[in-house]
Design an enzyme around this catalytic site. Sequence first.
Site, PDB file in Angstrom:
ATOM      1  CD  GLU A  45      -1.224   2.420   2.016  1.00  9.52           C
ATOM      2  OE1 GLU A  45      -1.698   3.872   1.518  1.00  9.52           O
ATOM      3  OE2 GLU A  45      -0.949   1.812   2.813  1.00  9.52           O
ATOM      4  CG  ASP A  49       0.319   7.138  -1.519  1.00 10.78           C
ATOM      5  OD1 ASP A  49      -0.788   7.452  -1.771  1.00 10.78           O
ATOM      6  OD2 ASP A  49       0.727   7.848  -1.143  1.00 10.78           O
ATOM      7  CG  ASP A 118      -5.100   1.326   3.317  1.00  6.70           C
ATOM      8  OD1 ASP A 118      -5.052   2.068   3.187  1.00  6.70           O
ATOM      9  OD2 ASP A 118      -5.545   1.318   4.560  1.00  6.70           O
ATOM     10  CD  GLU A 121      -3.239   4.401  -1.949  1.00 10.23           C
ATOM     11  OE1 GLU A 121      -3.720   5.659  -1.920  1.00 10.23           O
ATOM     12  OE2 GLU A 121      -3.189   3.709  -0.900  1.00 10.23           O
TER      13      GLU A 121
END
Length: 228
Positions: A45, A49, A118, A121
């Site tokens: 995650e 991002d 989350d 990502e």
Amino acid sequence: MKLSSDLQEFSDRIGHRFGKPELLVRALTHASMSSANRDDNERLEFLGDRVLGLAMAEALLADDPKAPEGLLAPRFNAMVRKETCAEVAREIDLGAVLKMGRSEMKTGGRRKEALLADAMEAVIAAVYLDAGFDVARDLVQRLWGARVRAVEDDARDSKTSLQEWAQARGDAPPEYVEVGRSGPDHAPVFTIEGRLQSGETESAEAGSKRQAEQAAAKALLARVKGSS
């Protein structure tokens, strides 16, 4: 490693066949399900991002070559925020394939915005590690495409816009008060009332306080701008 049928269907939904299927399994494993033999998706995650951010910055620049940074920045924030990631996750039914512990599942984990965002990502990071940035960028542009083209010229969140409106008039910042809550504990619905110093109010409902505050601010901003 061979993917289970549900993960293979998910792989087909996002349009990527994994050369390293274990990456997808890790991306879809919540911390509540991790063990000594099973890694969770938190590190992915973190990486996803950053991959999403670069892919989205490129997409926004390409979509509007003449847009100044002052417009690009709020558009970017609108595209990469948790709410948007969770919306995309719902569209590809990511929640159905999340691996999580029993307690998290009982509290509606498959529908929780933060968990979905989350994991979305993490999936982006898994594709990046499996096939490189170009393929990950294509995935992002494919899943976010319509949103990029439709993003508003000024995509600043409504709370920020309303606060700037109030400050420009010398008023105190808006207040947001929880005036109601309904639904079960695992899927609550919040009612938030936005209030201005001048007395105007608007309320809105949503599945999270943040969303309800944004919706109330948007309605309040529309009211004061319409009456000005």
